[in-house]
Design a protein around this motif. Structure first.
Motif, PDB file in Angstrom:
ATOM      1  N   ALA A  91     -43.482  45.245 -18.154  1.00  0.00           N
ATOM      2  CA  ALA A  91     -43.772  44.027 -19.196  1.00  0.00           C
ATOM      3  C   ALA A  91     -42.601  43.145 -19.126  1.00  0.00           C
ATOM      4  CB  ALA A  91     -44.230  44.489 -20.578  1.00  0.00           C
ATOM      5  N   HIS A  92     -41.464  43.761 -19.319  1.00  0.00           N
ATOM      6  CA  HIS A  92     -40.037  42.889 -18.935  1.00  0.00           C
ATOM      7  C   HIS A  92     -39.837  42.862 -17.589  1.00  0.00           C
ATOM      8  CE1 HIS A  92     -38.956  43.706 -23.332  1.00  0.00           C
ATOM      9  NE2 HIS A  92     -38.504  42.582 -23.305  1.00  0.00           N
ATOM     10  N   ARG A 123     -42.842  46.400 -23.781  1.00  0.00           N
ATOM     11  CA  ARG A 123     -43.618  45.967 -24.742  1.00  0.00           C
ATOM     12  C   ARG A 123     -44.095  44.409 -24.854  1.00  0.00           C
ATOM     13  NH1 ARG A 123     -40.147  47.320 -29.537  1.00  0.00           N
ATOM     14  NH2 ARG A 123     -41.947  46.623 -30.811  1.00  0.00           N
ATOM     15  N   SER A 124     -43.685  43.890 -23.535  1.00  0.00           N
ATOM     16  CA  SER A 124     -43.887  42.444 -23.671  1.00  0.00           C
ATOM     17  C   SER A 124     -45.413  42.005 -23.721  1.00  0.00           C
ATOM     18  CB  SER A 124     -43.129  41.403 -22.690  1.00  0.00           C
ATOM     19  OG  SER A 124     -43.902  41.477 -21.662  1.00  0.00           O
ATOM     20  N   GLU A 141     -40.319  39.770 -26.984  1.00  0.00           N
ATOM     21  CA  GLU A 141     -39.660  40.756 -26.031  1.00  0.00           C
ATOM     22  C   GLU A 141     -40.329  40.254 -24.668  1.00  0.00           C
ATOM     23  OE1 GLU A 141     -39.389  44.513 -27.112  1.00  0.00           O
ATOM     24  OE2 GLU A 141     -39.877  44.126 -29.621  1.00  0.00           O
ATOM     25  N   SER A 142     -40.532  39.126 -24.243  1.00  0.00           N
ATOM     26  CA  SER A 142     -41.204  39.049 -22.872  1.00  0.00           C
ATOM     27  C   SER A 142     -39.780  37.991 -22.131  1.00  0.00           C
ATOM     28  CB  SER A 142     -42.322  38.537 -22.907  1.00  0.00           C
ATOM     29  OG  SER A 142     -42.809  38.008 -21.519  1.00  0.00           O
ATOM     30  N   SER A 143     -39.877  38.445 -20.919  1.00  0.00           N
ATOM     31  CA  SER A 143     -39.032  37.601 -20.028  1.00  0.00           C
ATOM     32  C   SER A 143     -39.913  37.051 -18.984  1.00  0.00           C
ATOM     33  CB  SER A 143     -37.864  38.663 -19.281  1.00  0.00           C
ATOM     34  OG  SER A 143     -37.158  37.586 -18.671  1.00  0.00           O
TER      35      SER A 143
END
Lengths: 171, 94
Positions: free
Chosen positions: A26-27, B12-13, B71-73
């Motif tokens: 997700a990242h 978790r994004s 929490e996202s890139s």
């Protein structure tokens, strides 16, 4: 529906242990916020130091196997550290700098481009001038980096055998 | 090659939509991406497989973000990306 989903998830977890499904993140990376041009500066100094050692070894009239071994190792280290330098600068440029930083420091993109090329040239040759050009650009890059953080810098002679200049943050 | 694949999600994004450790069923390719679709894509620089939601589409480029903004890139960091990096559309989550 939730219990069905939970059951399917359990089955897939068991299957994953056997089949090892592909993983999607997700990242794309961890946004840790820890950036520092110091590693790029160290690498640029290392490139210069390797040029110095290579120049010394080149003066040997009848190089021994030990001399040849050392020469190869110096070239290898020079290659590695030029690449480390490029990687460190790319990460700060791509992950840390924002459009407002570029706007406030219009030389930045060209400076990064110059670092990439200077590092490649330092790999291709054993001319210390190419290492010095790399270091000069990386030092300027470090100054801009610290400026965007509101940290003053000073230039001083490093404590390394290169005896070249280094940019230090005033903290 | 299978037309569909199961992919495990790490991180978790995309929460709360897709939880860390869950699985998704996704296509291997895509034919028609619409706004709001959750897609698998290759990160433009690292080639890592990532999962994001399509929020804007323009001239073959897409803007993607994680549902969990904190929490996202995503495109807020790497900008618009070419739709060729999309590696599939998520059909179902488990």
């Amino acid at each position: 529906m939730t219990s069905i989903r939970t059951t399917v998830n359990s089955i897939l977890n068991a299957a994953d242990r056997i089949f090892k499904f592909e993983v999607a993140y997700a990242h794309c990376d961890v946004p840790c916020g820890i950036y520092d041009p110091h590693a790029a500066q160290l690498s640029a100094h290392t490139v210069i130091r390797m040029d110095m050692l290579i120049a010394d070894l080149s003066k040997q009239q009848n190089p021994t196997a030990e001399d040849r071994n050392k020469m190869i190792r110096c070239v290898q280290i020079k290659e590695q550290h030029a690449e480390i330098c490029k990687s460190e600068v790319r990460i700060i440029w791509g992950d840390y700098f924002k459009p407002e930083h570029i706007k406030a420091n219009p030389e930045l993109n060209e400076l990064v481009w110059n670092i990439m090329h200077a590092a490649s040239k330092a790999k291709q040759t054993v001319d210390i001038k190419n290492g010095e050009e790399l270091l000069a650009n990386v030092n300027r890059f470090a100054e801009i980096f610290w400026k965007t953080k509101g940290v003053e810098t000073k230039r001083a002679k490093s404590f390394y055998p290169t005896e070249r200049e280094m940019v230090f943050p005033k903290v | 090659m299978w037309p569909l694949r199961i992919v495990r999600i790490a991180d978790r994004s995309m929460e709360p939509t897709i939880k860390d450790g869950s699985f998704v069923l996704a296509t291997f390719s895509f034919f028609c991406i619409r706004l709001g679709d959750v897609v698998l894509l290759r990160h433009p620089s690292s080639e890592m497989l990532i999962i994001k939601r399509v929020l804007r589409i323009s001239d073959g480029m897409v803007w993607v973000e994680g549902d969990n903004n904190k929490e996202s890139s995503d495109s807020r960091k790497f900008g618009w990306i070419n739709s060729k990096y999309i590696a599939g559309k998520v059909l179902m989550r488990f």
